[in-house]
Design a protein around this motif. Sequence first.
Motif, PDB file in Angstrom:
ATOM      1  N   GLY A   7     158.129  82.923  53.150  1.00  0.00           N
ATOM      2  CA  GLY A   7     158.056  83.142  52.055  1.00  0.00           C
ATOM      3  C   GLY A   7     157.351  83.681  51.329  1.00  0.00           C
ATOM      4  O   GLY A   7     157.255  83.028  50.356  1.00  0.00           O
ATOM      5  N   GLY A   8     155.662  83.527  52.169  1.00  0.00           N
ATOM      6  CA  GLY A   8     154.951  83.698  51.628  1.00  0.00           C
ATOM      7  C   GLY A   8     154.595  85.092  50.696  1.00  0.00           C
ATOM      8  O   GLY A   8     155.582  86.390  51.496  1.00  0.00           O
ATOM      9  N   GLY A   9     154.079  85.426  50.082  1.00  0.00           N
ATOM     10  CA  GLY A   9     153.021  86.633  49.942  1.00  0.00           C
ATOM     11  C   GLY A   9     152.979  87.023  49.000  1.00  0.00           C
ATOM     12  O   GLY A   9     151.611  85.872  48.293  1.00  0.00           O
ATOM     13  N   TRP A  10     152.420  87.911  47.982  1.00  0.00           N
ATOM     14  CA  TRP A  10     152.099  88.011  46.727  1.00  0.00           C
ATOM     15  C   TRP A  10     152.772  88.484  45.870  1.00  0.00           C
ATOM     16  O   TRP A  10     153.097  88.226  45.597  1.00  0.00           O
ATOM     17  CB  TRP A  10     150.886  90.027  46.899  1.00  0.00           C
ATOM     18  CG  TRP A  10     150.231  90.257  45.698  1.00  0.00           C
ATOM     19  CD1 TRP A  10     148.851  89.958  45.914  1.00  0.00           C
ATOM     20  CD2 TRP A  10     150.445  90.767  44.647  1.00  0.00           C
ATOM     21  NE1 TRP A  10     148.381  90.625  44.391  1.00  0.00           N
ATOM     22  CE2 TRP A  10     149.298  90.812  44.177  1.00  0.00           C
ATOM     23  CE3 TRP A  10     152.168  91.201  44.013  1.00  0.00           C
ATOM     24  CZ2 TRP A  10     149.822  91.343  42.550  1.00  0.00           C
ATOM     25  CZ3 TRP A  10     151.725  91.872  43.051  1.00  0.00           C
ATOM     26  CH2 TRP A  10     150.387  92.451  42.375  1.00  0.00           C
ATOM     27  N   VAL A  11     151.896  87.431  44.734  1.00  0.00           N
ATOM     28  CA  VAL A  11     151.986  87.962  43.006  1.00  0.00           C
ATOM     29  C   VAL A  11     151.759  87.185  42.238  1.00  0.00           C
ATOM     30  O   VAL A  11     149.994  86.817  42.466  1.00  0.00           O
ATOM     31  CB  VAL A  11     153.670  85.888  43.086  1.00  0.00           C
ATOM     32  CG1 VAL A  11     152.222  85.023  43.508  1.00  0.00           C
ATOM     33  CG2 VAL A  11     153.528  85.849  41.725  1.00  0.00           C
ATOM     34  N   PRO A  87     145.314  81.612  40.406  1.00  0.00           N
ATOM     35  CA  PRO A  87     144.883  82.511  41.637  1.00  0.00           C
ATOM     36  C   PRO A  87     143.589  81.230  42.258  1.00  0.00           C
ATOM     37  O   PRO A  87     144.405  81.287  43.501  1.00  0.00           O
ATOM     38  CB  PRO A  87     143.622  83.291  40.317  1.00  0.00           C
ATOM     39  CG  PRO A  87     144.501  83.719  39.538  1.00  0.00           C
ATOM     40  CD  PRO A  87     144.535  82.234  39.249  1.00  0.00           C
ATOM     41  N   GLU A  88     143.542  80.085  41.704  1.00  0.00           N
ATOM     42  CA  GLU A  88     143.303  79.424  42.555  1.00  0.00           C
ATOM     43  C   GLU A  88     144.270  78.275  44.368  1.00  0.00           C
ATOM     44  O   GLU A  88     144.063  78.010  44.079  1.00  0.00           O
ATOM     45  CB  GLU A  88     142.565  78.033  41.507  1.00  0.00           C
ATOM     46  CG  GLU A  88     143.423  77.447  40.795  1.00  0.00           C
ATOM     47  CD  GLU A  88     143.417  78.104  39.566  1.00  0.00           C
ATOM     48  OE1 GLU A  88     142.850  78.920  39.187  1.00  0.00           O
ATOM     49  OE2 GLU A  88     143.387  77.361  38.432  1.00  0.00           O
ATOM     50  N   ASP A  89     145.529  79.298  43.800  1.00  0.00           N
ATOM     51  CA  ASP A  89     146.182  78.417  44.803  1.00  0.00           C
ATOM     52  C   ASP A  89     146.292  79.327  45.553  1.00  0.00           C
ATOM     53  O   ASP A  89     147.555  78.856  46.614  1.00  0.00           O
ATOM     54  CB  ASP A  89     147.986  78.786  43.954  1.00  0.00           C
ATOM     55  CG  ASP A  89     147.711  77.687  42.554  1.00  0.00           C
ATOM     56  OD1 ASP A  89     149.128  77.856  41.907  1.00  0.00           O
ATOM     57  OD2 ASP A  89     147.419  76.448  42.384  1.00  0.00           O
ATOM     58  N   THR A  90     145.818  80.353  45.837  1.00  0.00           N
ATOM     59  CA  THR A  90     146.098  81.426  46.374  1.00  0.00           C
ATOM     60  C   THR A  90     145.347  80.532  48.004  1.00  0.00           C
ATOM     61  O   THR A  90     144.270  80.130  48.092  1.00  0.00           O
ATOM     62  CB  THR A  90     144.819  82.361  46.097  1.00  0.00           C
ATOM     63  OG1 THR A  90     145.435  83.364  45.730  1.00  0.00           O
ATOM     64  CG2 THR A  90     144.585  83.523  48.420  1.00  0.00           C
ATOM     65  N   VAL A 120     147.871  84.832  44.447  1.00  0.00           N
ATOM     66  CA  VAL A 120     148.256  84.727  43.654  1.00  0.00           C
ATOM     67  C   VAL A 120     147.141  86.162  42.910  1.00  0.00           C
ATOM     68  O   VAL A 120     145.539  85.933  43.016  1.00  0.00           O
ATOM     69  CB  VAL A 120     148.189  83.594  42.526  1.00  0.00           C
ATOM     70  CG1 VAL A 120     148.301  83.778  41.608  1.00  0.00           C
ATOM     71  CG2 VAL A 120     149.686  83.108  43.892  1.00  0.00           C
ATOM     72  N   SER A 121     147.424  86.812  42.422  1.00  0.00           N
ATOM     73  CA  SER A 121     146.103  87.877  41.556  1.00  0.00           C
ATOM     74  C   SER A 121     146.144  87.868  39.725  1.00  0.00           C
ATOM     75  O   SER A 121     146.749  87.442  39.415  1.00  0.00           O
ATOM     76  CB  SER A 121     146.508  89.478  41.948  1.00  0.00           C
ATOM     77  OG  SER A 121     147.719  89.764  41.649  1.00  0.00           O
TER      78      SER A 121
END
Length: 122
Positions: A7-11, A87-90, A120-121
């Motif tokens: 379920g991970g990915g880019w957001v 972003p710090e959740d990356t 997270v961007s």
Amino acid sequence: VQLQAYGGGWVQAGGSLRLACAASGRAFSYSAMGWFRQTPGKERQFVASIDMSGGLTRYANSVKGRFTISRDNAKNTVYLQMNSLRPEDTAIYYCAQGSSYLYTSTRSYDYWGQGTQVTVSS
């Protein structure tokens, strides 16, 4: 016991993701489950945990109010709903199976999934 996280990915910042972790074996319903995360060069950190029934949870202060852990014992699956991502959740997020939801140390969890990347961007 095998754990498979996905379920991970880019957001983008402010967005949401839902992680899931499927477990094999009948012990799932009798075990606490936890989510941890790790960034390069740092130790794996506690994110959230849940007791065997799903009625009791614990969260790291950094995610409290934004993340929600839940479980479906009929499906042998634990979830991590992540809202208002920053972003710090990356990190790479890992699920783990242990004996008590009260434990936040990695040493207290016996089985681990392979991890899923969350980016997270800003």
